[in-house]
Design a protein around this motif. Structure first.
Motif, PDB file in Angstrom:
ATOM      1  N   VAL A 165      30.179  28.942  45.029  1.00  0.00           N
ATOM      2  CA  VAL A 165      30.785  28.603  43.735  1.00  0.00           C
ATOM      3  C   VAL A 165      30.150  29.554  42.723  1.00  0.00           C
ATOM      4  N   ASN A 166      30.950  30.303  41.986  1.00  0.00           N
ATOM      5  CA  ASN A 166      30.373  31.146  40.940  1.00  0.00           C
ATOM      6  C   ASN A 166      30.865  30.691  39.577  1.00  0.00           C
ATOM      7  N   ALA A 167      29.946  30.070  38.836  1.00  0.00           N
ATOM      8  CA  ALA A 167      30.236  29.688  37.451  1.00  0.00           C
ATOM      9  C   ALA A 167      29.242  30.387  36.527  1.00  0.00           C
ATOM     10  N   GLY A 168      28.626  31.475  37.049  1.00  0.00           N
ATOM     11  CA  GLY A 168      27.696  32.258  36.229  1.00  0.00           C
ATOM     12  C   GLY A 168      28.477  33.325  35.488  1.00  0.00           C
ATOM     13  N   ARG A 169      28.418  34.535  36.020  1.00  0.00           N
ATOM     14  CA  ARG A 169      29.168  35.644  35.447  1.00  0.00           C
ATOM     15  C   ARG A 169      29.811  36.435  36.582  1.00  0.00           C
ATOM     16  N   GLY A 170      30.938  37.104  36.252  1.00  0.00           N
ATOM     17  CA  GLY A 170      31.651  37.872  37.265  1.00  0.00           C
ATOM     18  C   GLY A 170      30.768  38.898  37.951  1.00  0.00           C
ATOM     19  N   ARG A 171      29.853  39.498  37.181  1.00  0.00           N
ATOM     20  CA  ARG A 171      29.036  40.564  37.769  1.00  0.00           C
ATOM     21  C   ARG A 171      27.919  40.052  38.672  1.00  0.00           C
ATOM     22  N   HIS A 172      27.795  38.746  38.803  1.00  0.00           N
ATOM     23  CA  HIS A 172      26.880  38.238  39.844  1.00  0.00           C
ATOM     24  C   HIS A 172      27.440  38.499  41.235  1.00  0.00           C
ATOM     25  N   LEU A 173      28.760  38.577  41.316  1.00  0.00           N
ATOM     26  CA  LEU A 173      29.418  38.724  42.613  1.00  0.00           C
ATOM     27  C   LEU A 173      29.806  40.182  42.846  1.00  0.00           C
ATOM     28  N   VAL A 174      29.458  40.694  44.027  1.00  0.00           N
ATOM     29  CA  VAL A 174      29.958  42.003  44.443  1.00  0.00           C
ATOM     30  C   VAL A 174      31.335  41.706  45.035  1.00  0.00           C
ATOM     31  N   GLU A 175      32.368  41.910  44.217  1.00  0.00           N
ATOM     32  CA  GLU A 175      33.703  41.406  44.593  1.00  0.00           C
ATOM     33  C   GLU A 175      34.175  41.974  45.920  1.00  0.00           C
ATOM     34  N   GLU A 176      33.870  43.252  46.172  1.00  0.00           N
ATOM     35  CA  GLU A 176      34.397  43.851  47.416  1.00  0.00           C
ATOM     36  C   GLU A 176      33.706  43.297  48.660  1.00  0.00           C
ATOM     37  N   ASP A 177      32.587  42.590  48.492  1.00  0.00           N
ATOM     38  CA  ASP A 177      31.916  41.990  49.665  1.00  0.00           C
ATOM     39  C   ASP A 177      32.521  40.627  50.020  1.00  0.00           C
ATOM     40  N   LEU A 178      33.273  40.035  49.107  1.00  0.00           N
ATOM     41  CA  LEU A 178      33.692  38.652  49.338  1.00  0.00           C
ATOM     42  C   LEU A 178      34.806  38.523  50.379  1.00  0.00           C
ATOM     43  N   GLN A 203      34.639  40.060  37.429  1.00  0.00           N
ATOM     44  CA  GLN A 203      34.177  41.339  36.863  1.00  0.00           C
ATOM     45  C   GLN A 203      35.071  41.717  35.694  1.00  0.00           C
ATOM     46  N   GLU A 204      36.391  41.563  35.876  1.00  0.00           N
ATOM     47  CA  GLU A 204      37.320  41.853  34.792  1.00  0.00           C
ATOM     48  C   GLU A 204      38.060  40.570  34.460  1.00  0.00           C
ATOM     49  N   GLU A 205      38.009  40.172  33.184  1.00  0.00           N
ATOM     50  CA  GLU A 205      38.724  38.968  32.731  1.00  0.00           C
ATOM     51  C   GLU A 205      39.672  39.340  31.604  1.00  0.00           C
ATOM     52  N   PRO A 206      40.897  38.841  31.606  1.00  0.00           N
ATOM     53  CA  PRO A 206      41.538  38.060  32.656  1.00  0.00           C
ATOM     54  C   PRO A 206      41.558  38.810  33.992  1.00  0.00           C
ATOM     55  N   LEU A 207      41.511  38.046  35.094  1.00  0.00           N
ATOM     56  CA  LEU A 207      41.612  38.635  36.427  1.00  0.00           C
ATOM     57  C   LEU A 207      42.921  39.427  36.495  1.00  0.00           C
ATOM     58  N   PRO A 208      42.850  40.732  36.813  1.00  0.00           N
ATOM     59  CA  PRO A 208      44.077  41.552  36.740  1.00  0.00           C
ATOM     60  C   PRO A 208      45.146  41.087  37.721  1.00  0.00           C
ATOM     61  N   PRO A 209      46.414  41.232  37.323  1.00  0.00           N
ATOM     62  CA  PRO A 209      47.497  40.899  38.257  1.00  0.00           C
ATOM     63  C   PRO A 209      47.326  41.763  39.506  1.00  0.00           C
ATOM     64  N   GLY A 210      47.626  41.196  40.651  1.00  0.00           N
ATOM     65  CA  GLY A 210      47.534  41.977  41.880  1.00  0.00           C
ATOM     66  C   GLY A 210      46.139  41.975  42.483  1.00  0.00           C
ATOM     67  N   HIS A 211      45.148  41.398  41.782  1.00  0.00           N
ATOM     68  CA  HIS A 211      43.799  41.327  42.359  1.00  0.00           C
ATOM     69  C   HIS A 211      43.863  40.456  43.609  1.00  0.00           C
ATOM     70  N   PRO A 212      43.194  40.865  44.716  1.00  0.00           N
ATOM     71  CA  PRO A 212      43.304  40.094  45.961  1.00  0.00           C
ATOM     72  C   PRO A 212      42.845  38.635  45.848  1.00  0.00           C
ATOM     73  N   PHE A 213      41.996  38.320  44.871  1.00  0.00           N
ATOM     74  CA  PHE A 213      41.535  36.916  44.748  1.00  0.00           C
ATOM     75  C   PHE A 213      42.676  35.974  44.375  1.00  0.00           C
ATOM     76  N   TRP A 214      43.694  36.502  43.631  1.00  0.00           N
ATOM     77  CA  TRP A 214      44.764  35.605  43.169  1.00  0.00           C
ATOM     78  C   TRP A 214      45.433  34.858  44.322  1.00  0.00           C
ATOM     79  N   HIS A 215      45.641  35.571  45.420  1.00  0.00           N
ATOM     80  CA  HIS A 215      46.468  34.959  46.466  1.00  0.00           C
ATOM     81  C   HIS A 215      45.726  34.698  47.766  1.00  0.00           C
ATOM     82  N   HIS A 216      44.407  34.920  47.778  1.00  0.00           N
ATOM     83  CA  HIS A 216      43.682  34.647  49.023  1.00  0.00           C
ATOM     84  C   HIS A 216      43.604  33.126  49.223  1.00  0.00           C
ATOM     85  N   PRO A 217      43.991  32.628  50.404  1.00  0.00           N
ATOM     86  CA  PRO A 217      44.044  31.169  50.566  1.00  0.00           C
ATOM     87  C   PRO A 217      42.671  30.491  50.492  1.00  0.00           C
ATOM     88  N   ARG A 218      41.609  31.274  50.637  1.00  0.00           N
ATOM     89  CA  ARG A 218      40.268  30.673  50.613  1.00  0.00           C
ATOM     90  C   ARG A 218      39.511  30.965  49.321  1.00  0.00           C
TER      91      ARG A 218
END
Ligand code: GLV
Length: 313
Positions: A224-237, A255-270
């Motif tokens: 669960v990340n409720a700190g800051r986006g830069r705590h997470l290395v997004e490409e490792d997730l 890392q970028e807010e709003p989360l950009p359209p097309g970012h893989p996190f938007w549609h990843h089921p997990r």
């Protein structure tokens, strides 16, 4: 408060009207100036800000105090032109702390009760019971033991989860197992099934949620990340989720807010995405705290929750 004290309000969130009415109600003598048309910069005594643009604070020659609109202050300290010597206070609002704990409890319960898998099953029309552990068998580890980390940990402990917490410097907290330093982090990760990040963003904590951290967690752990986006290395997730090393991630910050359209996190089921709403600052409860800080400054009394720029929080 002396009449004529001017406060500059600058937020990247559209909350100026609500803040203005709360501040005026509490302190009618305060002259509130809303960015960008705030008049003569030399008249500004106080700046109440969320993500001020680079150089804005440096352009205010008579600034006495910088007040953060949030608990975190990375949005202020990241300004390379930040005026040195002007004190900064972070917002510690018990209602914001409680809101953060609600978000953490919500996501930890979703992850513990395998809600991600049940949503995937629902999508496919599958009716299947999954084996379920008790809360007492699901250790939760909290990164960051400030006000929010301690409060959220207390709520989780009352739900029956074994709670551990990690902080930069050693702390003893009743009801938690605590760890500190690099070795302590690895020890805690080895026995954490749900890892919750509530750290301030500093040069030491940036990228803490990375492939190395994920590999140190038991297989199938969740974050669960409720700190800051830069705590997470997004490409490792995504690789960690796709390999099954992690079972899910609940993310409120990016890392970028709003989360950009097309970012893989938007549609990843997990991946569970929320738009940085874990702890929304509420002007009704936060304005009295802001006014108290201004009065302390005016009267030369000690500030509370003053930031140490060297530590980054
Ligand atoms: C929100 O992210 C805050 O710092 O309060």
């Amino acid at each position: 408060m002396k009449p004529g004290m001017a406060l500059l309000f600058r937020s990247s969130v559209d909350s100026a009207a609500r803040w203005q009415s709360e501040l005026v109600r509490l302190s009618p003598e305060l002259d509130i100036r809303i960015w960008p048309e705030f008049g003569d910069p030399s008249e500004i005594d106080y700046a109440l800000v969320w993500h001020p643009e680079t150089g804005l604070l440096a352009s205010l020659p008579n600034l006495k105090l910088i007040l953060s609109l949030g608990a975190g202050v990375d949005h202020i300290l990241g300004d390379p032109q930040l005026p040195r010597g002007v004190p900064i206070v972070r917002l510690v609002d018990p209602y914001l702390t409680a809101a953060m704990s609600e978000y953490v409890a919500l996501q930890v319960l979703r992850l513990h009760r395998q809600d991600v898998d049940y949503r995937i099953q629902q999508e496919a029309g599958i009716w299947r019971e999954l084996p379920q552990k008790n809360a007492g068998e699901r250790p939760v580890g909290i990164l960051g033991l400030g006000e929010i980390g301690q409060h959220a940990g207390g709520k989780l402990a009352s739900l029956g989860f074994p709670v551990s917490g990690w902080s930069r410097s050693a702390k003893t907290i009743a009801g938690f197992t605590t760890y500190a330093g690099a070795a302590g982090l690895m020890q805690m990760l080895g026995k954490t099934e749900i890892l919750v990040c509530l750290l301030p963003l500093t040069s030491q904590t940036e990228g803490i949620l990375c492939a190395r951290t994920f590999a140190a967690l038991p297989v199938g752990a969740a974050i669960v990340n409720a700190g800051r986006g830069r705590h997470l290395v997004e490409e490792d997730l995504i690789p960690a989720l796709d390999s099954g090393q992690l079972s899910a991630a609940a993310l409120d910050v990016f890392q970028e807010e709003p989360l950009p359209p097309g970012h893989p996190f938007w549609h990843h089921p997990r991946v569970l995405v929320t738009p940085h709403i874990a702890g929304i600052t509420n002007p009704a409860t936060a304005a009295p705290i802001i006014i108290d800080s201004i009065r302390r400054c005016e009267e030369g009394r000690p500030l509370v929750n003053q930031v140490d720029p060297a530590q980054g929080y």
